[in-house]
Design a protein around this motif. Structure first.
Motif, PDB file in Angstrom:
ATOM      1  N   LEU A  66      -5.745   4.291  -4.809  1.00  0.00           N
ATOM      2  CA  LEU A  66      -6.630   4.742  -3.739  1.00  0.00           C
ATOM      3  C   LEU A  66      -5.990   5.981  -3.114  1.00  0.00           C
ATOM      4  O   LEU A  66      -4.803   5.959  -2.785  1.00  0.00           O
ATOM      5  CB  LEU A  66      -6.797   3.668  -2.660  1.00  0.00           C
ATOM      6  N   VAL A  67      -6.756   7.043  -2.956  1.00  0.00           N
ATOM      7  CA  VAL A  67      -6.216   8.281  -2.386  1.00  0.00           C
ATOM      8  C   VAL A  67      -7.270   8.909  -1.484  1.00  0.00           C
ATOM      9  O   VAL A  67      -8.463   8.926  -1.817  1.00  0.00           O
ATOM     10  CB  VAL A  67      -5.754   9.255  -3.506  1.00  0.00           C
ATOM     11  N   LEU A  68      -6.840   9.406  -0.315  1.00  0.00           N
ATOM     12  CA  LEU A  68      -7.785  10.017   0.630  1.00  0.00           C
ATOM     13  C   LEU A  68      -7.049  10.914   1.602  1.00  0.00           C
ATOM     14  O   LEU A  68      -5.820  10.880   1.709  1.00  0.00           O
ATOM     15  CB  LEU A  68      -8.545   8.941   1.402  1.00  0.00           C
ATOM     16  N   GLY A  69      -7.831  11.740   2.331  1.00  0.00           N
ATOM     17  CA  GLY A  69      -7.293  12.612   3.364  1.00  0.00           C
ATOM     18  C   GLY A  69      -7.316  11.933   4.726  1.00  0.00           C
ATOM     19  O   GLY A  69      -8.203  11.127   5.011  1.00  0.00           O
ATOM     20  N   GLU A  70      -6.374  12.301   5.585  1.00  0.00           N
ATOM     21  CA  GLU A  70      -6.269  11.633   6.887  1.00  0.00           C
ATOM     22  C   GLU A  70      -7.473  11.890   7.790  1.00  0.00           C
ATOM     23  O   GLU A  70      -7.769  11.074   8.665  1.00  0.00           O
ATOM     24  CB  GLU A  70      -4.984  12.070   7.616  1.00  0.00           C
ATOM     25  N   TRP A  71      -8.166  13.006   7.581  1.00  0.00           N
ATOM     26  CA  TRP A  71      -9.308  13.332   8.448  1.00  0.00           C
ATOM     27  C   TRP A  71     -10.643  12.930   7.827  1.00  0.00           C
ATOM     28  O   TRP A  71     -11.707  13.391   8.266  1.00  0.00           O
ATOM     29  CB  TRP A  71      -9.324  14.839   8.745  1.00  0.00           C
ATOM     30  N   ASP A  72     -10.641  12.097   6.816  1.00  0.00           N
ATOM     31  CA  ASP A  72     -11.884  11.671   6.164  1.00  0.00           C
ATOM     32  C   ASP A  72     -12.733  10.874   7.153  1.00  0.00           C
ATOM     33  O   ASP A  72     -12.286   9.855   7.678  1.00  0.00           O
ATOM     34  CB  ASP A  72     -11.546  10.798   4.946  1.00  0.00           C
ATOM     35  N   ARG A  73     -13.953  11.343   7.412  1.00  0.00           N
ATOM     36  CA  ARG A  73     -14.872  10.610   8.293  1.00  0.00           C
ATOM     37  C   ARG A  73     -16.051  10.024   7.517  1.00  0.00           C
ATOM     38  O   ARG A  73     -16.822   9.255   8.060  1.00  0.00           O
ATOM     39  CB  ARG A  73     -15.388  11.518   9.431  1.00  0.00           C
ATOM     40  N   ASP A  74     -16.217  10.413   6.263  1.00  0.00           N
ATOM     41  CA  ASP A  74     -17.248   9.802   5.417  1.00  0.00           C
ATOM     42  C   ASP A  74     -16.806   8.409   4.979  1.00  0.00           C
ATOM     43  O   ASP A  74     -17.571   7.442   5.079  1.00  0.00           O
ATOM     44  CB  ASP A  74     -17.506  10.668   4.179  1.00  0.00           C
ATOM     45  N   THR A  75     -15.597   8.336   4.455  1.00  0.00           N
ATOM     46  CA  THR A  75     -14.989   7.038   4.085  1.00  0.00           C
ATOM     47  C   THR A  75     -13.641   6.982   4.805  1.00  0.00           C
ATOM     48  O   THR A  75     -12.605   7.251   4.202  1.00  0.00           O
ATOM     49  CB  THR A  75     -14.810   6.927   2.557  1.00  0.00           C
ATOM     50  N   PRO A  76     -13.639   6.619   6.097  1.00  0.00           N
ATOM     51  CA  PRO A  76     -12.416   6.701   6.902  1.00  0.00           C
ATOM     52  C   PRO A  76     -11.289   5.822   6.356  1.00  0.00           C
ATOM     53  O   PRO A  76     -11.528   4.874   5.593  1.00  0.00           O
ATOM     54  CB  PRO A  76     -12.879   6.211   8.275  1.00  0.00           C
ATOM     55  N   PRO A  77     -10.051   6.127   6.735  1.00  0.00           N
ATOM     56  CA  PRO A  77      -8.895   5.407   6.200  1.00  0.00           C
ATOM     57  C   PRO A  77      -8.967   3.887   6.336  1.00  0.00           C
ATOM     58  O   PRO A  77      -8.409   3.179   5.484  1.00  0.00           O
ATOM     59  CB  PRO A  77      -7.726   5.984   7.012  1.00  0.00           C
ATOM     60  N   TYR A  78      -9.659   3.371   7.347  1.00  0.00           N
ATOM     61  CA  TYR A  78      -9.719   1.909   7.474  1.00  0.00           C
ATOM     62  C   TYR A  78     -10.373   1.263   6.246  1.00  0.00           C
ATOM     63  O   TYR A  78     -10.083   0.115   5.909  1.00  0.00           O
ATOM     64  CB  TYR A  78     -10.442   1.485   8.765  1.00  0.00           C
ATOM     65  N   MET A  79     -11.248   1.995   5.552  1.00  0.00           N
ATOM     66  CA  MET A  79     -11.885   1.434   4.357  1.00  0.00           C
ATOM     67  C   MET A  79     -10.846   1.193   3.261  1.00  0.00           C
ATOM     68  O   MET A  79     -10.766   0.105   2.682  1.00  0.00           O
ATOM     69  CB  MET A  79     -12.992   2.361   3.851  1.00  0.00           C
ATOM     70  N   ALA A  80     -10.045   2.223   2.959  1.00  0.00           N
ATOM     71  CA  ALA A  80      -9.019   2.083   1.926  1.00  0.00           C
ATOM     72  C   ALA A  80      -7.995   1.026   2.330  1.00  0.00           C
ATOM     73  O   ALA A  80      -7.537   0.229   1.496  1.00  0.00           O
ATOM     74  CB  ALA A  80      -8.330   3.424   1.689  1.00  0.00           C
ATOM     75  N   LEU A 136      -1.640   3.196  -2.691  1.00  0.00           N
ATOM     76  CA  LEU A 136      -2.491   3.787  -1.655  1.00  0.00           C
ATOM     77  C   LEU A 136      -1.790   5.029  -1.137  1.00  0.00           C
ATOM     78  O   LEU A 136      -0.654   4.950  -0.666  1.00  0.00           O
ATOM     79  CB  LEU A 136      -2.727   2.781  -0.516  1.00  0.00           C
ATOM     80  N   VAL A 137      -2.441   6.179  -1.248  1.00  0.00           N
ATOM     81  CA  VAL A 137      -1.850   7.451  -0.836  1.00  0.00           C
ATOM     82  C   VAL A 137      -2.775   8.129   0.172  1.00  0.00           C
ATOM     83  O   VAL A 137      -3.962   8.334  -0.111  1.00  0.00           O
ATOM     84  CB  VAL A 137      -1.630   8.388  -2.048  1.00  0.00           C
ATOM     85  N   MET A 138      -2.227   8.464   1.346  1.00  0.00           N
ATOM     86  CA  MET A 138      -2.997   9.242   2.318  1.00  0.00           C
ATOM     87  C   MET A 138      -2.381  10.635   2.435  1.00  0.00           C
ATOM     88  O   MET A 138      -1.165  10.771   2.604  1.00  0.00           O
ATOM     89  CB  MET A 138      -3.016   8.562   3.689  1.00  0.00           C
ATOM     90  N   LEU A 139      -3.222  11.641   2.334  1.00  0.00           N
ATOM     91  CA  LEU A 139      -2.782  13.030   2.330  1.00  0.00           C
ATOM     92  C   LEU A 139      -3.024  13.675   3.688  1.00  0.00           C
ATOM     93  O   LEU A 139      -4.115  13.548   4.249  1.00  0.00           O
ATOM     94  CB  LEU A 139      -3.521  13.800   1.237  1.00  0.00           C
TER      95      LEU A 139
END
Length: 316
Positions: free
Chosen positions: A251-265, A280-283
């Motif tokens: 699972l990888v995502l950006g910290e400012w993702d508001r479409d699929t916010p970090p709480y989902m991952a 799980l990687v947050m960028l």
């Protein structure tokens, strides 16, 4: 063009690989699918600073494929898109999209004489790829979920007013506004390098000739994904069972993702208890669309490391 599993529908597929490649293997084959609104070919293979993500992976010895789902990009538009949106129910839901992915995966397996591929999905594409992997573990080597979708406790950025018709329309300005949602004001100006948004928007909106001919120009996007969001993710009901995924998963995502916010991952990650290896990687300083932002190399490198390294899980 690859025939879908439904008559009259063809799926646009693009392939890149190093010149002269003659040996093909599951661990070096990747199939990518896009998200809810925009096609794959204008993002995954968009040349920015001389290179697309597809180029980056292919340059490292991989056989890489993207597909535009039906109703998107260069693939067949279902007949409902020739009529007013309100004349029909939502089209191209996750189950339909999963069938399209299945047709392309089977095409690649047959074309290359291999048994499995790596799957890479973005946003809604993570639900498509994860549910496919849960149902077809024998065809999946590794699974990468970029901006993973899961149970929603915040408002969706993809809103449709009134009756949910077959498709919705998106304007260029709205696309940029959605992209920058959640980015601190003092960071917005430098997030997307000069010209990159316009390069993406020009290619993406041109991919729908009917929408592009309207005034102002729009992009039409099927509403099956919105229907699924209302009936599953926003209603607290998972669309697939993560425990059924039995392949190494990232699972990888950006910290400012508001479409699929970090709480989902963060909620999904512990549920992947059938995966032999998981990550799980947050960028930092990235949105849902970090693929086309200043920090995109962080995404590319993190995913590449996961695809290439030896994990706890079996290698076929």
């Amino acid at each position: 063009m690859v025939p879908a599993k439904d008559a009259g529908i063809e799926i646009y597929v693009r392939n890149k690989r190093p010149d002269g490649t003659t040996q093909f293997s599951p661990e070096k084959t990747v199939v990518f699918v896009h998200g809810a609104t925009y096609p794959a070919h204008t993002a995954f293979d968009l040349q920015l600073a001389g290179q697309s993500w597809m180029d980056f992976i292919a340059a490292r010895g991989f056989d890489v494929y993207l597909l535009d789902l039906r109703g998107y990009g260069k693939s067949t538009r279902p007949k409902e898109m020739d009529q007013p949106a309100e004349a029909n129910d939502p089209i191209v839901d996750t189950a339909t999209a999963r069938r399209d992915v299945g047709a392309v995966v089977d095409h690649v397996l047959q074309r290359r004489g291999i048994q499995k591929v790596n799957l890479l999905g973005w946003s809604w594409g993570t639900s498509i790829m994860a549910s496919y992997a849960a149902e077809n573990p024998q065809k999946v080597e590794r699974l990468v979920l970029y901006a993973p979708q899961w149970l929603r406790t915040t408002a969706s950025l993809v809103q449709v007013q009134g009756k949910l018709g077959a498709y919705r329309t998106v304007k260029r300005e709205a696309a940029k506004e959605r992209w920058l949602t959640g980015v601190p004001e003092d960071k917005k100006a430098e997030l997307i390098p000069a010209g990159w948004f316009d390069a993406w928007a020009d290619a993406t909106f041109a991919s729908d000739p009917v929408g592009a001919a309207q005034n102002p120009p729009v992009l039409r996007a099927p509403n099956g994904v919105v229907k699924d969001g209302n009936e599953y993710w926003s209603a607290g009901k998972p669309l697939y069972h993560p425990a059924k995924i039995t392949v190494p998963t990232m699972l990888v995502l950006g910290e400012w993702d508001r479409d699929t916010p970090p709480y989902m991952a963060q909620t999904l990650f512990p549920l992947l208890n059938g995966a032999p290896a998981k990550r799980l990687v947050m960028l930092g300083e990235g949105t849902h669309t970090i693929i086309m932002e200043k920090n995109r190399m962080q995404l590319f490198n993190a995913v590449q490391q996961f695809l290439e390294e030896k994990l706890n899980g079996p290698r076929s």
